[in-house]
Design an enzyme around this catalytic site. Structure first.
Site, PDB file in Angstrom:
ATOM      1  N   GLY A 189       5.371  -3.795  -5.382  1.00 36.27           N
ATOM      2  CA  GLY A 189       4.618  -2.559  -5.181  1.00 36.27           C
ATOM      3  C   GLY A 189       3.810  -2.531  -3.887  1.00 36.27           C
ATOM      4  N   GLU A 192       6.739   0.838  -0.017  1.00 34.37           N
ATOM      5  CA  GLU A 192       7.320   2.048  -0.600  1.00 34.37           C
ATOM      6  C   GLU A 192       8.847   1.875  -0.715  1.00 34.37           C
ATOM      7  OE1 GLU A 192       5.448   4.737  -1.331  1.00 34.37           O
ATOM      8  OE2 GLU A 192       3.614   3.852  -0.532  1.00 34.37           O
ATOM      9  N   LYS A 207      -3.648   4.681  11.959  1.00 29.29           N
ATOM     10  CA  LYS A 207      -4.979   4.052  11.859  1.00 29.29           C
ATOM     11  C   LYS A 207      -5.525   3.748  13.255  1.00 29.29           C
ATOM     12  CE  LYS A 207      -3.729   2.187   7.364  1.00 29.29           C
ATOM     13  NZ  LYS A 207      -3.054   1.059   6.709  1.00 29.29           N
TER      14      LYS A 207
END
Ligand SMILES: NC(=O)c1ccc[n+]([C@@H]2O[C@H](COP(=O)([O-])OP(=O)(O)OC[C@H]3O[C@@H](n4cnc5c(N)ncnc54)[C@H](OP(=O)(O)O)[C@@H]3O)[C@@H](O)[C@H]2O)c1
Length: 436
Positions: A189, A192, A207
């Site tokens: 997890g 993606e 970012k």
């Protein structure tokens, strides 16, 4: 008791559900810190029937988050939906139109529309807090926006994507291939189903665009950032890096140079002894270099429900503590109207050391040909070594480490070597970054 700060939360996924839980579980601590209670009054998500592990009874439910932002009886709208457009953007715009402060974790939205959002908020005297948008739980936005006032930053760089750092760490520690590490990251997890956004550097670029604006007072412009991902990093690169005293990290770097502001995202060799080289797995780190401070490095969890909720709750608490009547500081640390469209340095003018790995036919004269092409382009070599790690007996790996040179010179030399017909594979070029 002082009046409660009323909060409405849009999006109840990994981060949103954790924020509701933290605000409840830490209610007493927050009351002591803020001098007033923080109450969640309304929530919005798509599926009302979904079990989110939190009790939503007593809260106003909205199917439409933008409607909630406009109509809920709230002082603050917390946007935790995600995405640059659609419902997330509508929710933030509706909140500002309705005169409500905004807290968001949405780097995609800020990278695309940050300046416009900041202008609207500042004109209306509202706050937009976004600590969780960069490096998850690490409080880097507040450090750049507030703590470093008066400093002139010269460079901001960091490990801003936990998925990439997890993959590179496992490749190095366990000798696994990129593909194996990526499928493990997906199974756990961390990545993606479509991992392109992370591994090709887009998430880091978003970012970095926000950090650049905060550090240098420039407009946010993610689409102009030079970007290379980690998908072509091989075991041969990782082993050679280690033998030469380096470790490979995907860094986002923004740097003031004589030819403008350099913004780049690419795999980078950092010295094994540097602090940032010790940041492993899904952790993030941000280094800030300034005139007054020298270098500061912040590291910690860059994602996950609780860590990200820590940043979101800190942002909400700041609004709870804001004194009525006080002018709020600007969203990006410099007034939005004064954010400069900036001169971006071209990647070709980047100056630094380079690691160049060539897989060549094992023939007499190959070494000399490589050295000649380097010399012709004014590149001086710190080392040139031959490694036996190539796939077949008839090939050799030749690894060059250059002294400081320019990207333009390296590209010319690599093109010339490619034309010479001595290579059996595409050249690998990895930039070396100075790090403490
Ligand atoms: N996860 C992290 O570790 C992390 C770290 C830093 C920043 N962030 C940022 O935090 C934000 C949220 O991330 P997340 O991981 O919590 O995402 P998530 O688990 O996918 O949750 C998204 C939530 O938004 C709701 N939603 C989606 N579309 C909607 C719409 N049109 N109207 C109303 N609600 C809608 C979903 O509703 P349903 O539940 O009903 O489907 C869900 O509750 C993103 O901006 C992300 O970049 C996340």
């Amino acid at each position: 008791m002082a009046e409660a700060l009323r909060v409405a939360i849009a999006g109840l996924g990994t981060v949103g559900a954790s924020v509701v839980k933290v605000l409840r579980d830490h209610r007493a601590t927050l009351l002591r810190q803020c001098g007033r209670p923080i109450e969640v009054v309304a929530v919005a998500a798509r599926d009302r029937s979904r079990d989110r592990g939190i009790d939503l009874s007593g809260l106003d439910w909205f199917d439409d988050a933008a409607e909630m932002a406009a109509r809920a009886d709230a002082d603050v709208i917390v946007e935790l939906i995600g995405g640059a457009e659609g419902k997330a953007r509508q929710t933030v715009e509706a909140a500002l139109s309705a005169g409500r402060h905004v807290v968001t974790a949405n780097k995609a939205l800020l990278a695309a529309h940050g300046v416009a959002i900041a202008r609207r908020a500042e004109t209306a005297g509202l706050l937009v807090n976004f600590e969780a948008a960069v490096a998850g739980g690490i409080p880097v936005i507040k450090v750049l926006r507030e703590s470093l006032a008066g400093n002139t930053p010269s460079r901001v760089y960091g490990i801003l994507n936990g998925t990439c750092n997890y993959i590179l760490t496992r490749m190095e520690q366990e000798g696994l291939s990129f593909a194996d590490c990526l499928s493990d990251a997906q199974r756990l997890g961390y990545a993606e189903a479509d991992p392109t956004f992370d591994i090709e550097g887009h998430d880091t670029a978003h970012k970095l665009s926000i950090l650049t604006s905060l550090a240098f007072g420039t407009e946010v412009a993610a689409d102009r950032i030079y970007m290379e991902g980690i998908s072509n990093i091989s075991q041969a690169d990782i082993r050679a890096a280690n033998e030469l005293g380096y470790r490979i990290k995907l860094l986002g770097v923004a740097q003031r140079t004589d030819s403008g502001i350099e913004q780049r995202v690419h795999p980078t060799m950092v010295p094994l002894s540097s602090v940032i080289a010790q940041v492993h797995g899904v952790s993030n780190a941000v280094a800030i270099e300034t005139d007054l401070l020298g270098e500061l490095l912040l590291s910690g969890p860059g994602a996950g429900g609780r860590a990200t909720a820590s940043a979101v709750v800190g942002d909400i608490a700041d609004i709870a503590k804001a004194r009525p009547g006080f002018q709020h500081g600007p969203v990006f640390g410099h007034a939005a109207a004064a954010l400069q469209p900036y001169r971006q340095a071209e990647m070709r003018s980047h100056a630094g050391g380079y690691f160049i790995r060539l897989t060549v036919h094992d023939r007499v004269g190959v070494f000399a040909a490589i050295a000649r092409r380097m010399a012709e382009n004014g590149i001086s070599l710190e080392s040139i070594v031959q490694r036996a790690h190539a796939a077949t007996e008839a090939q050799k790996n030749v690894i060059l480490v250059t002294h400081e040179t320019t990207e333009a010179s390296v590209r010319l030399a690599v093109d010339a070597i490619t034309q010479d017909g001595i290579l059996t594979e595409k050249v690998q070029v990895i930039r070396i970054e100075r790090a403490n």
